[in-house]
Enzyme design. Structure first.
Site, mmCIF file in Angstrom:
data_model
loop_
_atom_site.group_PDB
_atom_site.id
_atom_site.type_symbol
_atom_site.label_atom_id
_atom_site.label_comp_id
_atom_site.label_asym_id
_atom_site.label_seq_id
_atom_site.Cartn_x
_atom_site.Cartn_y
_atom_site.Cartn_z
ATOM 1 N N ARG A 160 0.848 -1.170 -0.118
ATOM 2 C CA ARG A 160 0.023 0.003 0.149
ATOM 3 C C ARG A 160 0.879 1.301 -0.212
ATOM 4 O O ARG A 160 0.518 2.356 -0.782
ATOM 5 C CB ARG A 160 -0.865 -0.201 1.347
ATOM 6 C CG ARG A 160 -1.735 1.357 1.194
ATOM 7 C CD ARG A 160 -2.498 1.211 2.538
ATOM 8 N NE ARG A 160 -3.675 2.342 2.594
ATOM 9 C CZ ARG A 160 -4.658 2.162 3.164
ATOM 10 N NH1 ARG A 160 -4.441 1.411 4.616
ATOM 11 N NH2 ARG A 160 -5.633 3.188 3.442
ATOM 12 N N ARG A 170 7.087 9.630 -5.959
ATOM 13 C CA ARG A 170 8.526 9.966 -6.245
ATOM 14 C C ARG A 170 8.873 9.590 -7.709
ATOM 15 O O ARG A 170 9.939 9.699 -8.297
ATOM 16 C CB ARG A 170 9.125 8.991 -5.286
ATOM 17 C CG ARG A 170 9.160 9.476 -3.936
ATOM 18 C CD ARG A 170 9.786 10.667 -3.780
ATOM 19 N NE ARG A 170 9.799 10.940 -2.261
ATOM 20 C CZ ARG A 170 10.233 12.080 -1.630
ATOM 21 N NH1 ARG A 170 10.772 13.219 -2.662
ATOM 22 N NH2 ARG A 170 10.355 12.259 -0.380
#
Length: 253
Positions: A160, A170
């Site tokens: 998750r 990111r």
């Protein structure tokens, strides 16, 4: 001679599986025995696809915490300062306090464009550290090491956190290029381990983070596409002079 390396990612282990999560749906809600539930999903792989996709689509993401992975990563100290901000994870990092870098372990992570012009600076930094170690302990001499200093870190995340937080944040175009590169390398290691989740996340990435496509208009002409995901991958790997891994390249064809 300065030892300059590229970021590295090695998958250490994974736990749980999409098959197990799909099977446990029957165990928790329908009182199946675990063995019977596992047999059922193995006989009906389409059931695994349907259930995992449903969990992802409908926001039932807590079940993804029952699977995850850990990696051994080598990146710059600039990278490690960013990655540890993801607190729903576990980290074990190389200590500059206890490692004596005079024993030949001075190594740096630097993009090729910088390395070609500033390797002399890193050579000077290395010599300065070695001289400082003549009178100071490693914990004091480390103050003289630059952000380019390579650092190994063992990182562990549940699925998750990794797929629905770390990857959307990111790999977005606004992310620091080194952590973007490493995030894609981490993603590449799990494409075969959690294929349903990886594919669903790939297909939905731009909507999983509101700032995912920041600056795409400026980069689109360079890469001949407006697909933020493709630009993110090509830009990161080009900056580091690295080839896109085979499994990840299949996503951008």
């Amino acid at each position: 001679m300065v030892n300059i390396i590229r970021p590295r990612v090695e998958l250490v282990l994974t736990w749980g599986s999409e098959e197990l999560i799909a099977a446990m749906t029957d165990v928790v809600y329908r009182a199946y025995a675990i063995e019977d539930a596992m047999r059922r999903v193995r006989e009906k792989p389409e059931l695994v696809v349907r259930r995992i996709t449903s969990f992802l689509r409908d926001g039932h993401h807590s079940v993804l915490e029952f699977m995850g992975a850990s990696w051994l990563i080598e990146g710059s100290r600039a990278f490690t300062h960013e990655v540890i901000r993801h607190r729903v994870a576990s980290y074990w990092q190389e200590s500059q306090r206890y490692v004596d870098y005079t024993k030949g372990q001075l190594r740096y992570v630097l993009p090729p464009a910088l390395a070609s012009q500033w390797s002399n600076y890193l050579d000077s930094a290395s010599q300065t550290y070695v001289r400082a170690r003549e009178g100071f302990a490693p914990e004091d001499a480390r103050y003289l090491l630059p952000n380019a200093m390579a650092s190994r870190i063992w990182a562990q995340m549940n699925a998750r956190e990794f797929f629905l937080n770390f990857i959307p944040l990111r790999t977005g175009l606004g992310a620091f290029h080194e952590i973007r590169l490493i995030a894609w390398l981490m993603f590449d290691t799990l494409v075969d381990k959690f294929p349903i989740t990886a594919r669903w996340v790939w297909e939905n990435l731009p909507r999983l983070h509101p700032d995912y496509c920041r600056g795409v208009e400026k980069l689109s002409p360079t890469y001949g596409t407006s697909d933020c995901r493709v630009i993110s991958i090509k830009d990161a790997f080009e900056k580091w002079g690295m080839e896109v891994p085979k499994k990840l390249s299949e996503f951008i064809k």
